[in-house]
Motif scaffolding. Structure first.
Motif, PDB file in Angstrom:
ATOM      1  N   ALA A 150     -24.909  13.199 -34.159  1.00  0.00           N
ATOM      2  CA  ALA A 150     -23.837  14.297 -33.862  1.00  0.00           C
ATOM      3  C   ALA A 150     -23.683  15.213 -35.022  1.00  0.00           C
ATOM      4  N   GLN A 151     -23.753  14.628 -36.475  1.00  0.00           N
ATOM      5  CA  GLN A 151     -23.923  15.588 -37.434  1.00  0.00           C
ATOM      6  C   GLN A 151     -25.031  16.826 -37.329  1.00  0.00           C
ATOM      7  N   MET A 152     -26.144  16.343 -36.852  1.00  0.00           N
ATOM      8  CA  MET A 152     -27.107  17.440 -36.787  1.00  0.00           C
ATOM      9  C   MET A 152     -26.583  18.409 -35.804  1.00  0.00           C
ATOM     10  N   LEU A 153     -26.070  18.005 -34.772  1.00  0.00           N
ATOM     11  CA  LEU A 153     -25.817  18.743 -33.471  1.00  0.00           C
ATOM     12  C   LEU A 153     -24.641  19.768 -34.078  1.00  0.00           C
ATOM     13  N   HIS A 154     -23.798  19.398 -34.673  1.00  0.00           N
ATOM     14  CA  HIS A 154     -22.714  20.144 -35.044  1.00  0.00           C
ATOM     15  C   HIS A 154     -22.943  21.036 -36.310  1.00  0.00           C
ATOM     16  N   SER A 193     -18.120  16.531 -35.067  1.00  0.00           N
ATOM     17  CA  SER A 193     -19.200  15.454 -34.678  1.00  0.00           C
ATOM     18  C   SER A 193     -18.599  14.745 -33.216  1.00  0.00           C
ATOM     19  N   MET A 194     -17.395  14.446 -33.164  1.00  0.00           N
ATOM     20  CA  MET A 194     -16.895  13.801 -31.943  1.00  0.00           C
ATOM     21  C   MET A 194     -16.916  14.740 -30.653  1.00  0.00           C
ATOM     22  N   TYR A 195     -16.685  16.206 -31.021  1.00  0.00           N
ATOM     23  CA  TYR A 195     -16.438  17.205 -29.796  1.00  0.00           C
ATOM     24  C   TYR A 195     -18.125  17.142 -29.484  1.00  0.00           C
ATOM     25  N   VAL A 196     -19.171  17.398 -30.393  1.00  0.00           N
ATOM     26  CA  VAL A 196     -20.474  17.544 -29.777  1.00  0.00           C
ATOM     27  C   VAL A 196     -21.133  16.333 -29.255  1.00  0.00           C
ATOM     28  N   GLN A 197     -20.603  15.141 -29.770  1.00  0.00           N
ATOM     29  CA  GLN A 197     -20.964  14.154 -29.221  1.00  0.00           C
ATOM     30  C   GLN A 197     -20.678  13.748 -27.731  1.00  0.00           C
ATOM     31  N   GLY A 198     -19.382  14.260 -27.576  1.00  0.00           N
ATOM     32  CA  GLY A 198     -18.863  14.205 -26.215  1.00  0.00           C
ATOM     33  C   GLY A 198     -19.719  15.002 -25.478  1.00  0.00           C
ATOM     34  N   GLU A 242      -7.782  15.742 -31.490  1.00  0.00           N
ATOM     35  CA  GLU A 242      -7.371  17.106 -32.553  1.00  0.00           C
ATOM     36  C   GLU A 242      -8.558  18.151 -32.048  1.00  0.00           C
ATOM     37  N   ALA A 243      -9.592  17.660 -31.652  1.00  0.00           N
ATOM     38  CA  ALA A 243     -10.755  18.510 -31.233  1.00  0.00           C
ATOM     39  C   ALA A 243     -10.142  19.487 -30.063  1.00  0.00           C
ATOM     40  N   GLY A 244      -9.560  18.703 -29.178  1.00  0.00           N
ATOM     41  CA  GLY A 244      -9.024  19.633 -27.851  1.00  0.00           C
ATOM     42  C   GLY A 244      -9.894  20.665 -27.291  1.00  0.00           C
ATOM     43  N   PHE A 245      -9.249  21.781 -26.711  1.00  0.00           N
ATOM     44  CA  PHE A 245     -10.176  22.715 -26.057  1.00  0.00           C
ATOM     45  C   PHE A 245     -10.463  23.686 -27.208  1.00  0.00           C
ATOM     46  N   ARG A 246     -11.736  24.068 -27.471  1.00  0.00           N
ATOM     47  CA  ARG A 246     -12.113  25.137 -28.401  1.00  0.00           C
ATOM     48  C   ARG A 246     -12.854  26.029 -27.607  1.00  0.00           C
ATOM     49  N   ASP A 247     -12.405  27.250 -27.569  1.00  0.00           N
ATOM     50  CA  ASP A 247     -13.150  28.319 -26.946  1.00  0.00           C
ATOM     51  C   ASP A 247     -13.863  29.535 -27.858  1.00  0.00           C
ATOM     52  N   ASN A 248     -14.048  29.342 -28.992  1.00  0.00           N
ATOM     53  CA  ASN A 248     -14.626  30.482 -29.693  1.00  0.00           C
ATOM     54  C   ASN A 248     -14.774  29.965 -31.299  1.00  0.00           C
ATOM     55  N   PHE A 249     -15.393  30.479 -31.904  1.00  0.00           N
ATOM     56  CA  PHE A 249     -15.954  30.153 -33.284  1.00  0.00           C
ATOM     57  C   PHE A 249     -14.497  30.066 -34.200  1.00  0.00           C
ATOM     58  N   SER A 250     -13.688  30.755 -34.048  1.00  0.00           N
ATOM     59  CA  SER A 250     -12.435  30.512 -34.836  1.00  0.00           C
ATOM     60  C   SER A 250     -11.867  29.192 -34.701  1.00  0.00           C
ATOM     61  N   LYS A 251     -11.700  28.856 -33.506  1.00  0.00           N
ATOM     62  CA  LYS A 251     -11.192  27.559 -33.136  1.00  0.00           C
ATOM     63  C   LYS A 251     -11.873  26.433 -33.393  1.00  0.00           C
ATOM     64  N   TRP A 252     -13.388  26.483 -33.393  1.00  0.00           N
ATOM     65  CA  TRP A 252     -14.397  25.765 -33.937  1.00  0.00           C
ATOM     66  C   TRP A 252     -14.293  25.420 -35.482  1.00  0.00           C
TER      67      TRP A 252
END
Length: 143
Positions: free
Chosen positions: A81-85, A41-46, A22-32
């Motif tokens: 991961a939560q702190m990072l996201h 959390s999964m995105y930032v962990q990766g 679901e995270a897929g490719f995110r290229d800006n705040f809107s997509k984030w």
């Protein structure tokens, strides 16, 4: 032991695959912003795992120092991961001018800022000058 970690990792990827994809490719705040907290959390962990993982190729000394420092920093500060996201989201909220910057770049910048002391300690071990990272928006540093 290593084999067991690999098997557990593969199992987790299979179980969590639908949510991670679901995270897929995110290229800006809107997509984030479209992601739920779990996907963030999964995105930032990766991304963080990639930032701290070993490269199969020779890497520049400064990059190895940064990678090692981020690893030590994350362990000592008990970063999650939560702190990072949440840090990525807070950066976007505090700096609307950066809404066009991809979240992986925001994460890298935020992590470098949080771990700057560790990075500079590693850089000094190999006779490199310390980094002087600016604060504020990321885009303001490219003008």
């Amino acid at each position: 032991m290593r084999f067991r970690k690999q098997v557990v990792g593969v199992c987790l990827m299979i179980v969590c695959g639908a949510n991670i994809s679901e995270a897929g490719f995110r290229d800006n705040f809107s997509k984030w912003s479209e992601l739920d907290n779990y996907a963030k959390s999964m995105y930032v962990q990766g991304v963080f795992d990639r930032m701290t993982g070993y490269s199969p190729f020779d890497e520049a000394a400064w990059l190895a120092a940064q990678r090692n420092a981020l690893t030590v920093c994350a362990l000592e500060l008990k970063l999650t991961a939560q702190m990072l996201h949440e840090a990525v989201t807070k950066h976007y909220q505090d700096h609307p001018v950066d809404w066009g910057i991809p979240p992986h770049f925001v994460l890298g910048t935020v992590a470098d800022r949080v771990c700057l002391r560790y990075i500079n300690e590693e850089r000094s071990k190999i006779s490199l000058a310390p980094w002087r990272l600016g604060s504020g928006s990321i885009s303001s540093h490219f003008k």
